[in-house]
Design an enzyme around this catalytic site. Structure first.
Site, PDB file in Angstrom:
ATOM      1  N   ARG A  53       4.066  67.071 -55.589  1.00  0.00           N
ATOM      2  CA  ARG A  53       4.886  67.906 -54.704  1.00  0.00           C
ATOM      3  C   ARG A  53       6.305  67.907 -55.257  1.00  0.00           C
ATOM      4  O   ARG A  53       6.787  66.910 -55.795  1.00  0.00           O
ATOM      5  CB  ARG A  53       4.826  67.399 -53.272  1.00  0.00           C
ATOM      6  N   VAL A  54       6.979  69.036 -55.108  1.00  0.00           N
ATOM      7  CA  VAL A  54       8.188  69.236 -55.901  1.00  0.00           C
ATOM      8  C   VAL A  54       9.300  68.216 -55.607  1.00  0.00           C
ATOM      9  O   VAL A  54       9.932  67.712 -56.528  1.00  0.00           O
ATOM     10  CB  VAL A  54       8.666  70.708 -55.795  1.00  0.00           C
ATOM     11  N   ARG A 103      11.948  77.828 -52.064  1.00  0.00           N
ATOM     12  CA  ARG A 103      11.239  77.038 -51.052  1.00  0.00           C
ATOM     13  C   ARG A 103      12.276  76.606 -50.016  1.00  0.00           C
ATOM     14  O   ARG A 103      13.478  76.582 -50.287  1.00  0.00           O
ATOM     15  CB  ARG A 103      10.614  75.777 -51.667  1.00  0.00           C
ATOM     16  N   TYR A 109      -7.950  74.808 -49.535  1.00  0.00           N
ATOM     17  CA  TYR A 109      -6.943  74.354 -48.576  1.00  0.00           C
ATOM     18  C   TYR A 109      -6.538  75.501 -47.640  1.00  0.00           C
ATOM     19  O   TYR A 109      -6.634  75.387 -46.418  1.00  0.00           O
ATOM     20  CB  TYR A 109      -5.732  73.837 -49.344  1.00  0.00           C
TER      21      TYR A 109
HETATM   22  N1  LIG Z   1       3.769  67.604 -45.998  1.00  0.00           N
HETATM   23  C1  LIG Z   1       3.859  68.903 -45.849  1.00  0.00           C
HETATM   24  O1  LIG Z   1       4.823  69.497 -46.332  1.00  0.00           O
HETATM   25  C2  LIG Z   1       2.817  69.674 -45.072  1.00  0.00           C
HETATM   26  C3  LIG Z   1       2.986  71.061 -44.969  1.00  0.00           C
HETATM   27  C4  LIG Z   1       2.033  71.784 -44.263  1.00  0.00           C
HETATM   28  C5  LIG Z   1       0.986  71.155 -43.639  1.00  0.00           C
HETATM   29  N2  LIG Z   1       0.849  69.815 -43.751  1.00  0.00           N
HETATM   30  C6  LIG Z   1      -0.316  69.200 -43.097  1.00  0.00           C
HETATM   31  O2  LIG Z   1       0.039  68.010 -42.434  1.00  0.00           O
HETATM   32  C7  LIG Z   1      -1.018  67.068 -42.542  1.00  0.00           C
HETATM   33  C8  LIG Z   1      -0.507  65.770 -43.141  1.00  0.00           C
HETATM   34  O3  LIG Z   1       0.063  66.029 -44.411  1.00  0.00           O
HETATM   35  P1  LIG Z   1       0.804  64.907 -45.245  1.00  0.00           P
HETATM   36  O4  LIG Z   1       1.870  65.558 -46.015  1.00  0.00           O
HETATM   37  O5  LIG Z   1       1.132  63.774 -44.366  1.00  0.00           O
HETATM   38  O6  LIG Z   1      -0.336  64.530 -46.290  1.00  0.00           O
HETATM   39  P2  LIG Z   1      -1.017  63.125 -46.612  1.00  0.00           P
HETATM   40  O7  LIG Z   1      -1.962  63.379 -47.724  1.00  0.00           O
HETATM   41  O8  LIG Z   1       0.042  62.092 -46.804  1.00  0.00           O
HETATM   42  O9  LIG Z   1      -1.781  62.796 -45.270  1.00  0.00           O
HETATM   43  C9  LIG Z   1      -3.096  63.206 -45.012  1.00  0.00           C
HETATM   44  C10 LIG Z   1      -3.852  62.003 -44.457  1.00  0.00           C
HETATM   45  O10 LIG Z   1      -5.171  62.412 -44.111  1.00  0.00           O
HETATM   46  C11 LIG Z   1      -6.089  61.436 -44.600  1.00  0.00           C
HETATM   47  N3  LIG Z   1      -7.372  62.101 -44.808  1.00  0.00           N
HETATM   48  C12 LIG Z   1      -7.697  63.033 -45.737  1.00  0.00           C
HETATM   49  N4  LIG Z   1      -8.969  63.418 -45.597  1.00  0.00           N
HETATM   50  C13 LIG Z   1      -9.470  62.711 -44.548  1.00  0.00           C
HETATM   51  C14 LIG Z   1     -10.744  62.651 -43.921  1.00  0.00           C
HETATM   52  N5  LIG Z   1     -11.751  63.422 -44.337  1.00  0.00           N
HETATM   53  N6  LIG Z   1     -10.900  61.803 -42.878  1.00  0.00           N
HETATM   54  C15 LIG Z   1      -9.885  61.013 -42.449  1.00  0.00           C
HETATM   55  N7  LIG Z   1      -8.660  61.029 -43.007  1.00  0.00           N
HETATM   56  C16 LIG Z   1      -8.459  61.865 -44.048  1.00  0.00           C
HETATM   57  C17 LIG Z   1      -5.457  60.928 -45.871  1.00  0.00           C
HETATM   58  O11 LIG Z   1      -5.961  59.683 -46.297  1.00  0.00           O
HETATM   59  C18 LIG Z   1      -3.984  60.867 -45.471  1.00  0.00           C
HETATM   60  O12 LIG Z   1      -3.667  59.649 -44.854  1.00  0.00           O
HETATM   61  C19 LIG Z   1      -2.116  67.716 -43.389  1.00  0.00           C
HETATM   62  O13 LIG Z   1      -3.093  68.254 -42.530  1.00  0.00           O
HETATM   63  C20 LIG Z   1      -1.374  68.816 -44.105  1.00  0.00           C
HETATM   64  O14 LIG Z   1      -2.223  69.886 -44.419  1.00  0.00           O
HETATM   65  C21 LIG Z   1       1.733  69.054 -44.464  1.00  0.00           C
END
Ligand SMILES: NC(=O)c1ccc[n+]([C@@H]2O[C@H](COP(=O)([O-])OP(=O)(O)OC[C@H]3O[C@@H](n4cnc5c(N)ncnc54)[C@H](O)[C@@H]3O)[C@@H](O)[C@H]2O)c1
Length: 309
Positions: A184-185, A209, A143
């Site tokens: 997630r926490v 955090r 990641y």
């Molecule tokens: N939630 C957080 O606190 C947080 C923090 C830092 C970064 N992010 C980033 O934000 C983005 C969204 O995070 P989130 O919390 O909504 O997570 P999430 O897992 O709910 O959303 C990710 C989405 O991407 C889709 N996905 C995964 N692999 C895929 C692929 N190969 N092709 C098409 N779709 C795919 C999943 O099905 C899901 O709908 C991510 O890139 C994550 O790294 C989130």
């Protein structure tokens, strides 16, 4: 505008879809439903401006759009470590494919990067100038390094192809539509408290955090996307107010009225001890700062989990 959101059926993506549709944009949600779900976007399906495509971003995509929010990637350790090779592919091949698309159609593109690019930091709080301390061969590397490589690609496309790029480094965000079982926490604690199960803390719960409510984050992402072309980022987006994990557990207990007990387990490897965004750049360049306090955000999130459980 025609706006593509990859990962649009996920937690953050679905809130973005909703907000952009509300502003009158034409929204294309692309997702392979690995961690996202149709129920996250079900309420949007009747909107004629909304379109959904099942697609994996590790394969090229040919569509006509003006803007791209690249959010596809599992974000919780349980899910991104389930198939680490696929996680790296999603970040790296996904970035290459979406940047290629942006180049072809001259779209502006925003990358969902992460505070994990800072790894286990020696600098506190982390400014965008800090290069990070990531273990490249550990279980979180798929990641962390995948996201770091995606940032590299974004800046190479910017320098080499003059693409309009924006990189947001997102810190812990929480709110309705997080998955109840992704480890997630915030969601962990709420679900355990609502079910009356023991609440699991790692180490002594003294690691800190910062938690940003989803509405604040979406507001920051939209401001960054709309910012002048010379503002590429990376820009930290998160809530700088820091809590220990123990404080979060105790607040969750109070707000749910639960009698769950706190239990302590060994720290997982490479777990960061401290995490706090330094958001002066977002404040000065976007006029953005979070407005939802943890207690208020937790109440809204608890209401959602009460409903779905
Ligand atoms: N939630 C957080 O606190 C947080 C923090 C830092 C970064 N992010 C980033 O934000 C983005 C969204 O995070 P989130 O919390 O909504 O997570 P999430 O897992 O709910 O959303 C990710 C989405 O991407 C889709 N996905 C995964 N692999 C895929 C692929 N190969 N092709 C098409 N779709 C795919 C999943 O099905 C899901 O709908 C991510 O890139 C994550 O790294 C989130």
């Amino acid at each position: 505008m025609k706006i593509l959101i990859t990962g649009g059926a996920g937690f953050i993506g679905s809130h973005l879809c909703e907000k952009l549709l509300g502003a009158g944009h034409d929204v294309l949600c692309v997702d392979n439903y690995f961690t996202g779900s149709k129920s996250n976007i079900a309420q949007l399906l009747g909107n004629p401006l909304f379109e959904v495509m099942r697609h994996d971003v590790t394969f090229p995509l040919y569509v006509e759009v003006d803007r791209i929010f690249n959010f596809a990637c599992p974000a919780s350790p349980i899910h991104y470590q389930f198939d680490p090779v696929q996680t790296t592919k999603t970040s790296v091949h996904g970035a290459i494919n979406m940047l290629g698309l942006a180049k072809r159609v001259k779209a502006r593109i925003l990358q969902a990067s992460t505070s994990e690019v800072y790894g286990d930091p020696e600098v506190h709080p982390q400014t965008e100038a800090y290069w990070g301390r990531v273990n490249p061969i550990g279980p979180r590397a798929c990641y962390d390094e995948g996201k770091r490589c995606a940032e590299t690609l974004f800046f190479d496309y910017y320098r080499q192809h003059k693409l309009q790029v924006k990189v947001a480094r997102i810190f812990n965000t929480y709110g309705p539509r997080m998955l109840p079982d992704d480890g997630r926490v915030v969601s962990n604690f709420i679900v355990q408290a609502l079910r009356g199960q023991d609440m699991t803390l790692y180490g002594e719960g003294t690691q800190t955090r910062s938690f940003c409510y989803i509405d604040d984050l979406v507001d920051g992402l939209l401001k960054l996307m709309d910012s002048p072309p010379d503002l590429t980022g990376p820009v930290n987006l998160g809530n700088p107010v820091e809590f220990t994990i123990r404080e979060l557990a105790e607040l969750t207990l109070k707000l749910t009225g639960s009698r769950s007990k706190l239990v302590f387990r060994p720290l997982p490897s490479d777990d960061p001890r401290q995490r706090q965004p330094e958001i002066s750049l977002a404040r000065s360049s976007l006029g953005w700062a979070p407005t939802v306090a943890l207690e208020e955000g937790l109440k809204r999130t608890i209401a959602y989990f009460r409903f779905i459980l």
